[in-house]
Design an enzyme around this catalytic site. Structure first.
Site, PDB file in Angstrom:
ATOM      1  N   HIS A  41     -63.631  95.712  -4.034  1.00 30.60           N
ATOM      2  CA  HIS A  41     -62.203  95.799  -4.339  1.00 30.60           C
ATOM      3  C   HIS A  41     -61.368  95.541  -3.092  1.00 30.60           C
ATOM      4  O   HIS A  41     -61.469  96.278  -2.109  1.00 30.60           O
ATOM      5  CB  HIS A  41     -61.859  97.179  -4.901  1.00 30.60           C
ATOM      6  N   HIS A  91     -66.149  96.888 -15.590  1.00 27.07           N
ATOM      7  CA  HIS A  91     -66.648  98.208 -15.241  1.00 27.07           C
ATOM      8  C   HIS A  91     -67.047  98.888 -16.554  1.00 27.07           C
ATOM      9  O   HIS A  91     -66.200  99.093 -17.427  1.00 27.07           O
ATOM     10  CB  HIS A  91     -65.557  99.038 -14.568  1.00 27.07           C
ATOM     11  N   GLU A 102     -70.263 103.498 -16.442  1.00 28.29           N
ATOM     12  CA  GLU A 102     -70.111 104.276 -15.205  1.00 28.29           C
ATOM     13  C   GLU A 102     -69.717 105.702 -15.574  1.00 28.29           C
ATOM     14  O   GLU A 102     -70.448 106.650 -15.323  1.00 28.29           O
ATOM     15  CB  GLU A 102     -69.056 103.632 -14.311  1.00 28.29           C
TER      16      GLU A 102
END
Length: 331
Positions: A14, A197, A200
């Site tokens: 990121h 994502h 997670e």
């Protein structure tokens, strides 16, 4: 440990999670932004992990300081430039830098499309000064809701020629992927690759949704796939890449310890997986740290680490000719 004959890549990194502590300090003072500490040394614990956080949300609070100082587009450009420098200085041959323009813009009400432009300009400037290959991935930050993601998508698609992919990030539990199916149809129509994502904070169903409905060919983190044998088989068969970030997973308490990290389970199941830093500024790590951890804590052999390096090149959002060029540069 790191095989210098194989390109070294970082695919889950990121840009807005890698703002130097001294840059936060300087930008804060330059723009009159109240910081949580009165010296550079005492600022670090507020923006970098000390031990580990109690949850992903607690981890993300550290990130908030990194974007709190983005008071103008010059600050955004500086941070993008420094991200290229940091990637090169850590020994990377190739990195995919992902960023959320809405998240970067929100504190100081910057124009979203302007943030995208500033990131692109900063990266271009960095590439003139540093020998590293960089591609950009746009993020839709689900935590801000569907309408905000539509704004974000518009700003990113206006510069789609500077992107290789789009990602869905943020609060996986509160904002499940199906809320963003329409957004990612537009991403597919724009011929951009998709990563997400998933798995997670939520379970394997989140990963199935990302693959089958959003169109993801890579998954960020994905640690909960190991509880779903059918998913593991699917990942291996279809070469769905797992962007693994072991230290970040420890820091966010996604795993309780390195010993409990499922990296080995993925490898043994034949799943395509690589090593990444996630938010290197928050975690205070670089890619070399992740390879050291993989050897010492995840117990990967040198041969397995070399395979992980090769996996990263295979997973990268690159053309075959670009992949070959990366390898050719290592000879």
């Amino acid at each position: 440990m790191i095989d210098t004959s194989i390109p070294l890549v970082d695919l889950h990194r990121h840009l807005d999670g890698n703002v130097r502590v001294n840059t936060i300090w300087e930008l804060g003072h330059q723009h009159g932004i109240a910081l949580p500490a009165d010296s550079l040394e005492t600022l670090a614990p507020f923006v970098q992990i000390q031990g580990k956080e109690t949850s992903l949300v607690a981890f993300l609070k550290k990130l908030d300081w990194m974007v709190a100082v983005l008071a103008d587009l010059d600050a955004v450009k500086r941070v993008a430039y420094e991200n290229v420098a940091d990637a090169a200085l850590s020994g990377l041959d190739y990195a995919e830098l992902r960023f959320s323009p809405y998240y970067m813009a929100m504190n100081h009400k910057l124009p979203i499309e302007g943030v995208v432009e500033a990131v692109v300009d900063g990266v271009k400037a960095g590439l003139k000064d540093y020998n590293v290959k960089i591609n950009l991935i746009g993020i839709l930050s689900r935590s801000f809701g569907q309408a905000a993601c539509t704004q974000e998508l518009e700003g990113l698609l206006a510069h789609k020629q500077h992107l290789v992919a789009m990602d869905l990030a943020g609060d996986e539990m509160g904002f499940p992927g199906e809320l963003f199916n329409d957004h990612f149809k537009r991403v597919r129509d724009a011929d951009l690759a998709i990563t997400a994502h998933a798995g997670e904070a939520a379970g394997s169903q989140s990963m199935w949704q990302a693959i089958q409905e959003l169109g993801a060919t890579r998954i960020g983190h994905g640690v909960n796939a190991i509880h779903d044998p059918k998913l593991m088989e699917y990942l291996a068969k279809h070469r769905i890449g797992i962007e693994s970030c072991p230290t970040s997973n420890l820091h966010t308490s996604t795993v309780a310890s390195y010993a409990e990290h499922p990296f080995r389970t993925f490898m043994d199941a034949g799943v395509l997986i690589n090593l990444n830093t996630d938010d290197p500024g928050v975690s205070a790590i670089d890619i070399n740290h992740e390879y050291r951890i993989a050897k010492s804590e995840l117990k990967l052999t040198d041969a397995e680490l070399a395979q992980v390096q090769r996996n990263g090149v295979e997973m990268a959002f690159l053309s075959d000719s670009e992949r070959k060029a990366l390898y050719a540069a290592k000879v």
